[in-house]
Design a protein around this motif. Structure first.
Motif, mmCIF file in Angstrom:
data_model
loop_
_atom_site.group_PDB
_atom_site.id
_atom_site.type_symbol
_atom_site.label_atom_id
_atom_site.label_comp_id
_atom_site.label_asym_id
_atom_site.label_seq_id
_atom_site.Cartn_x
_atom_site.Cartn_y
_atom_site.Cartn_z
ATOM 1 N N LEU A 139 67.484 12.553 -120.736
ATOM 2 C CA LEU A 139 67.632 13.131 -119.399
ATOM 3 C C LEU A 139 66.439 13.999 -119.016
ATOM 4 O O LEU A 139 66.147 14.180 -117.828
ATOM 5 C CB LEU A 139 68.916 13.956 -119.324
ATOM 6 N N GLN A 140 65.735 14.552 -120.000
ATOM 7 C CA GLN A 140 64.553 15.368 -119.703
ATOM 8 C C GLN A 140 63.530 14.592 -118.883
ATOM 9 O O GLN A 140 62.891 15.137 -117.974
ATOM 10 C CB GLN A 140 63.899 15.845 -121.008
ATOM 11 N N LEU A 141 63.379 13.306 -119.195
ATOM 12 C CA LEU A 141 62.351 12.503 -118.523
ATOM 13 C C LEU A 141 62.800 12.005 -117.156
ATOM 14 O O LEU A 141 61.967 11.637 -116.323
ATOM 15 C CB LEU A 141 61.965 11.316 -119.402
ATOM 16 N N ILE A 142 64.101 11.976 -116.925
ATOM 17 C CA ILE A 142 64.582 11.520 -115.620
ATOM 18 C C ILE A 142 64.390 12.597 -114.559
ATOM 19 O O ILE A 142 64.036 12.308 -113.411
ATOM 20 C CB ILE A 142 66.066 11.117 -115.731
ATOM 21 N N THR A 143 64.591 13.845 -114.953
ATOM 22 C CA THR A 143 64.465 14.931 -113.979
ATOM 23 C C THR A 143 63.024 15.147 -113.537
ATOM 24 O O THR A 143 62.751 15.571 -112.416
ATOM 25 C CB THR A 143 64.987 16.235 -114.588
ATOM 26 N N ASP A 192 61.084 20.930 -114.924
ATOM 27 C CA ASP A 192 61.058 21.861 -116.044
ATOM 28 C C ASP A 192 62.078 21.410 -117.090
ATOM 29 O O ASP A 192 63.255 21.207 -116.785
ATOM 30 C CB ASP A 192 61.398 23.269 -115.550
ATOM 31 N N ILE A 193 61.619 21.237 -118.320
ATOM 32 C CA ILE A 193 62.498 20.730 -119.367
ATOM 33 C C ILE A 193 62.990 21.845 -120.293
ATOM 34 O O ILE A 193 63.548 21.576 -121.356
ATOM 35 C CB ILE A 193 61.797 19.641 -120.199
ATOM 36 N N ALA A 194 62.798 23.109 -119.886
ATOM 37 C CA ALA A 194 63.180 24.228 -120.756
ATOM 38 C C ALA A 194 64.673 24.198 -121.076
ATOM 39 O O ALA A 194 65.075 24.369 -122.236
ATOM 40 C CB ALA A 194 62.802 25.550 -120.102
ATOM 41 N N ALA A 195 65.495 23.972 -120.049
ATOM 42 C CA ALA A 195 66.949 23.960 -120.272
ATOM 43 C C ALA A 195 67.339 22.792 -121.168
ATOM 44 O O ALA A 195 68.176 22.933 -122.075
ATOM 45 C CB ALA A 195 67.683 23.881 -118.942
ATOM 46 N N GLU A 244 55.356 17.195 -126.458
ATOM 47 C CA GLU A 244 53.939 17.563 -126.325
ATOM 48 C C GLU A 244 53.251 16.679 -125.291
ATOM 49 O O GLU A 244 52.443 17.171 -124.482
ATOM 50 C CB GLU A 244 53.243 17.449 -127.678
ATOM 51 N N ALA A 245 53.547 15.378 -125.296
ATOM 52 C CA ALA A 245 52.945 14.472 -124.316
ATOM 53 C C ALA A 245 53.414 14.823 -122.909
ATOM 54 O O ALA A 245 52.619 14.823 -121.953
ATOM 55 C CB ALA A 245 53.298 13.035 -124.660
ATOM 56 N N TYR A 246 54.670 15.150 -122.759
ATOM 57 C CA TYR A 246 55.193 15.487 -121.438
ATOM 58 C C TYR A 246 54.545 16.760 -120.900
ATOM 59 O O TYR A 246 54.156 16.823 -119.723
ATOM 60 C CB TYR A 246 56.719 15.661 -121.522
ATOM 61 N N ALA A 304 56.923 6.290 -123.412
ATOM 62 C CA ALA A 304 56.804 5.314 -124.497
ATOM 63 C C ALA A 304 57.387 5.863 -125.796
ATOM 64 O O ALA A 304 58.026 5.135 -126.572
ATOM 65 C CB ALA A 304 55.343 4.932 -124.689
ATOM 66 N N GLN A 305 57.161 7.145 -126.053
ATOM 67 C CA GLN A 305 57.704 7.753 -127.267
ATOM 68 C C GLN A 305 59.229 7.836 -127.206
ATOM 69 O O GLN A 305 59.922 7.653 -128.204
ATOM 70 C CB GLN A 305 57.126 9.155 -127.457
ATOM 71 N N ALA A 306 59.785 8.076 -126.006
ATOM 72 C CA ALA A 306 61.231 8.256 -125.869
ATOM 73 C C ALA A 306 61.998 6.952 -125.991
ATOM 74 O O ALA A 306 63.044 6.903 -126.659
ATOM 75 C CB ALA A 306 61.546 8.915 -124.534
ATOM 76 N N ILE A 307 61.521 5.879 -125.368
ATOM 77 C CA ILE A 307 62.307 4.641 -125.308
ATOM 78 C C ILE A 307 61.576 3.443 -125.884
ATOM 79 O O ILE A 307 62.074 2.312 -125.784
ATOM 80 C CB ILE A 307 62.724 4.340 -123.853
ATOM 81 N N GLY A 308 60.428 3.651 -126.496
ATOM 82 C CA GLY A 308 59.662 2.531 -127.044
ATOM 83 C C GLY A 308 60.376 1.847 -128.189
ATOM 84 O O GLY A 308 61.301 2.395 -128.809
#
Length: 423
Positions: free
Chosen positions: A286-290, A293-296, A338-340, A350-354
């Motif tokens: 879900l971090q990549l869909i939003t 800010d991915i802090a939460a 780190e990439a994000y 690519a790292q998340a769903i590769g």
């Protein structure tokens, strides 16, 4: 006739008091009290121990399968949520493999839900299952709407997917987790009941022994006979029943190993661990869909992983395959983050769903597979322990009843000759 009745009753009561004070009266009282206690202990013991055997069958046929179905339901629902997010992140038309994972997760959820529905016997379980059944079509509808918009490149697709995920996280999964927790607690409660000593039966058997001892003392005082074989045989049968019950119940309790380090607790802990892993994976996608800010999301992911590792180490130990795969997954997640944060969204995606072995998706799949294997092994140990407990108790109802019927008969046979001496 009327005036004579009170006189007759008074004379009968007076005769009974006089007879009770005689040696034959004492012998009759010993026989009646002892036999009644034997019969009461025998039938009570058969009922209590028979209930334990029936409960063991209930655990194997109903309670434990329902708990396992509830755990599978949660995992399948969470997997469907994560697969839907992966499919959306793929953009346009998702790969057949991603689509197949989503459809398989829905099929697994439907199967687990059907099993939970068929096994639901209490109002609470039926209520939870009904809510999940009602909301699951809404989730799939929102996912399909998001998918259709995503194919056409409409940004509104992400809003539909977030709404679907919110429905899953805030309602479907909470209900599924509640169901899993409730059913796991029911398994442990049944195990405790099987392992508990039948206190009422044990108390009655002790009373029988006391009655045999008291009867022997009264016979000694009245007839000067030190030993009555009938009372001795009854006491022996009662002692044997007492030892049999205590030993079989203790063996059943040891076979189930229902303490904090037993198979039941390990099964519940590993079920919680697998749920936490699914929650962390959902946080990760879900971090990549939003795209904000991915802090939460990171805070939630870290909390779930910390709880997951605690449970894995508690049950399986540090350095176990599950612990090692978890470490590799968290390392893959670190690369993704780190990439994000370096504004390299494509690399993070690519790292998340590769499909590569180093991707977070592949490493999470290994975590889930390892936890699933450990959960299956622990479940088999749990069921094996319950089955062994049932074997230990299987003859106890019949043996207890037969021994106490034999004790009652021995008392009558042993004391009848003493009574005949005064007739």
């Amino acid at each position: 006739m009327g005036p004579r009745l009170p006189t007759t009753m008074h004379n009968g009561a007076a005769w009974s008091r006089r007879f009770a004070g005689t040696t034959p009266g004492v012998i009759v009282a010993v026989v009646v009290v002892s036999v009644v206690l034997c019969l009461l202990a025998g039938f009570t013991g058969a009922n209590q121990l028979g209930g334990k055997v029936s409960r063991h069958e209930q655990v194997l046929e109903h309670t434990e399968p329902l708990a396992f179905a509830a755990q599978r339901l949660y995992v399948a629902l969470s997997a469907a949520d994560a697969a839907a997010a992966e499919a959306f992140l793929s953009g346009g038309i998702e790969t057949p493999a991603v689509r197949a994972r989503y459809q398989q997760a829905l099929a697994d959820a439907a199967a687990a839900l059907a099993e939970a529905t068929a096994g639901a016997s209490d109002a609470r379980t039926r209520s939870i299952v009904a809510r999940i059944s009602a909301e699951l079509p809404s989730f799939t509808g929102l996912v399909e709407t998001a998918r259709a918009n995503n194919r056409q490149g409409f940004p509104v697709g992400s809003a539909y997917l977030r709404e679907a995920s919110a429905l899953m996280q805030d309602s479907l999964l909470k209900n599924a987790q509640d169901l899993s927790t409730t059913r796991s607690a029911a398994v442990r409660d049944d195990q405790r009941r099987i392992a508990a000593m039948p206190v009422t039966t044990i108390g009655l058997l002790l009373l029988v022994l006391l009655a045999c001892g008291g009867g022997s003392y009264l016979l000694l005082r009245r007839t000067n006979r030190r030993i009555n074989l009938g009372l001795v045989a009854a006491a022996g049968a009662t002692a044997l029943a007492l030892v049999w019950i205590v030993a079989s119940t203790a063996f059943a309790a040891a076979a189930m190993d229902n303490d904090d380090s037993g198979a039941s607790k390990e099964f519940q802990t590993l079920a919680e661990a697998r749920i936490l892993a699914q929650q962390a994976r959902t946080d990760e996608t879900l971090q990549l869909i939003t795209r904000g800010d991915i802090a939460a999301g990171e805070e939630s992911y870290s909390a779930h992983v910390a709880q997951l590792r605690e449970r894995v180490v508690t049950v399986l130990g540090t350095g176990s395959p599950a612990d090692t795969s978890l470490t590799e997954w968290t390392e893959g997640h670190r690369v993704q983050v780190e990439a994000y944060r370096a504004a390299n969204y494509n690399a993070a995606l690519a790292q998340a769903i590769g499909a590569g072995p180093e991707s977070s998706a592949s490493r999470f799949a290994l975590v889930d597979k390892t936890l699933g294997a450990d959960l299956t092994r622990t479940r088999n140990e749990l069921r094996g322990g319950v089955n062994d407990a049932g074997d230990a108790l299987s003859w106890s109802p019949a043996v207890t009843l037969l021994l106490m019927l034999g004790a009652a008969a021995a008392i009558v046979v042993g004391l009848w000759p003493r009574l005949k001496e005064f007739l």
